[in-house]
Design a protein around this motif. Structure first.
Motif, PDB file in Angstrom:
ATOM      1  N   ILE A  98      -2.650  -3.478  11.599  1.00 63.53           N
ATOM      2  CA  ILE A  98      -3.201  -2.516  10.651  1.00 63.53           C
ATOM      3  C   ILE A  98      -4.450  -1.894  11.269  1.00 63.53           C
ATOM      4  O   ILE A  98      -5.349  -2.613  11.725  1.00 63.53           O
ATOM      5  N   THR A 118      -9.139  -3.476  14.282  1.00 62.29           N
ATOM      6  CA  THR A 118      -7.776  -3.587  13.790  1.00 62.29           C
ATOM      7  C   THR A 118      -7.491  -5.021  13.351  1.00 62.29           C
ATOM      8  O   THR A 118      -8.134  -5.973  13.804  1.00 62.29           O
ATOM      9  N   TRP A 178     -15.102   5.962   3.502  1.00 58.47           N
ATOM     10  CA  TRP A 178     -13.669   5.752   3.333  1.00 58.47           C
ATOM     11  C   TRP A 178     -13.323   5.942   1.851  1.00 58.47           C
ATOM     12  O   TRP A 178     -14.173   5.801   0.977  1.00 58.47           O
ATOM     13  N   ASP A 203       0.870  -1.172   0.000  1.00 58.66           N
ATOM     14  CA  ASP A 203       0.000   0.000   0.000  1.00 58.66           C
ATOM     15  C   ASP A 203       0.909   1.224   0.000  1.00 58.66           C
ATOM     16  O   ASP A 203       1.855   1.312   0.792  1.00 58.66           O
ATOM     17  N   LYS A 238      -0.397   3.394   3.396  1.00 57.40           N
ATOM     18  CA  LYS A 238      -0.710   2.819   4.699  1.00 57.40           C
ATOM     19  C   LYS A 238       0.132   1.569   4.901  1.00 57.40           C
ATOM     20  O   LYS A 238       0.237   0.727   3.996  1.00 57.40           O
TER      21      LYS A 238
END
Length: 341
Positions: A43, A55, A171, A33, A36
């Protein structure tokens, strides 16, 4: 043992990671990524329509790449899982296939059917497998419906209505709200029902659609009537324009000659009900799983057994986009749009 590399650590990438962690015969060995990265193997979560935003604990032995091309070049990766914005699907899918990797790519395969064809052609010449992630073909209750239609279990279908609506994505709005690249709610959300309709009833002969653009500049909410072989009245509504705290909604109602099947994801254990004359309401028991587990476990099984996926193919992913293009044209022109056979 299939070694997996996942490109994209947004909402869907994390859904796929959580799913692979429950499947035997596979192992996540790399992620990529550009924006990120895991911190000490963890994560941060991203909330979405179906799953929570917890998470994800990836572990510290997984390779982390900033550049997806480096993941594709990793000889330890067998399957490349592409969970990035639609505009990157074609380049990464074709590159991974040419590198000798198996590929699963999130929907839509591409913004246009012409771009999808590049993947179809690359997959046809590859020695590896490509599968678009059309999860509704594997979703408990929806797979039941496919079998009921195919086997004529309750007689022929007279009418079928599908509905999939939510608020706008919370998102990755930078990509979702750029309709020229994402296709808006029609291509991102409604495409699930478009694909499932072709799965059950074959390629529609024509579509008539009405829609609205609110966020993306493309069609964010659509209602479509599909003209299908056999004469059933088939329609679907889908989009992103629900307000406030309105929940994600996923339903179908199908009237067969001898029964009515009704699915509503909000009903929990009773989400699929069957109604027949002179019989009490029946709750159809479904597996306590979801379509992500269904599609990814199926693909891992295919890879580990050397059998090409057939439940959904690259061509299916392309034809779903072709139908959505016809729906988009119908919204724009206000006319019935025919589809070539």
């Amino acid at each position: 043992m299939t070694h997996i590399g996942i490109i994209g650590l947004g909402f869907m990438g994390l859904v796929h990671i959580r799913t692979y962690q429950k499947i035997s015969g596979c192992k996540i060995v790399a992620v990529a990524d550009a924006f990120k990265a895991p911190v000490k193997g963890v994560i941060a979560g991203v909330g979405g329509n179906i799953t929570d935003g917890d998470t994800v604990h990836l572990g510290t032995d997984v390779k982390v790449y900033n550049n997806p091309d480096d993941l594709i070049a990793d000889p330890n990766v067998h399957l490349v899982d592409i969970c990035v914005p639609t505009s990157d699907h074609v380049r990464l899918s074709v590159a991974a296939l040419k590198a000798g990797k198996h590929v699963v790519c999130e929907k839509p395969m591409a913004r246009t059917s012409a771009l999808c064809r590049e993947i179809v052609e690359a997959a046809a010449s590859a020695q590896t497998y490509f599968m678009p992630a059309m999860c509704m073909r594997f979703w408990p209750g929806w797979d039941w419906l496919k079998q009921a239609v195919e086997n004529n279990t309750y007689g022929k279908v007279l009418a079928a209505r599908f509905r999939r609506v939510s608020g706008p994505p919370g998102w990755s709005r930078g990509s979702y709200f750029k309709g020229t690249e994402s296709g808006g709610g029609l291509f991102d959300l409604h495409i699930h029902d478009t694909d499932f309709i072709q799965h059950c009833f074959g390629r529609p002969k024509a579509v008539f659609s009405q829609g609205q653009s609110v966020f993306s500049g493309a069609v964010d909410h659509v209602v479509t009537q599909y003209i299908v072989e056999g004469g059933a009245c088939v329609s679907a509504e889908g989009g992103w324009i629900m307000k406030g705290s309105h929940p994600f909604t996923m339903t179908f109602t199908v009237n067969f000659e001898n029964a009515t099947a009704d699915f509503d994801i909000s009903r929990g254990d009773g989400m699929l009900k069957l109604y027949q004359d002179d019989k009490p309401e029946q709750i159809i028991k479904l597996e306590a799983t979801d379509g992500y587990m269904g599609e990814l476990s199926y693909l891992i099984h295919c890879i580990n057994n050397g059998t090409a996926p057939t439940t959904v193919t690259a061509r299916d992913g392309m034809t779903a986009v072709e139908i959505c293009e016809a729906e988009e044209e119908s919204v724009t022109t206000g006319k019935l749009v025919s589809l070539r056979g």
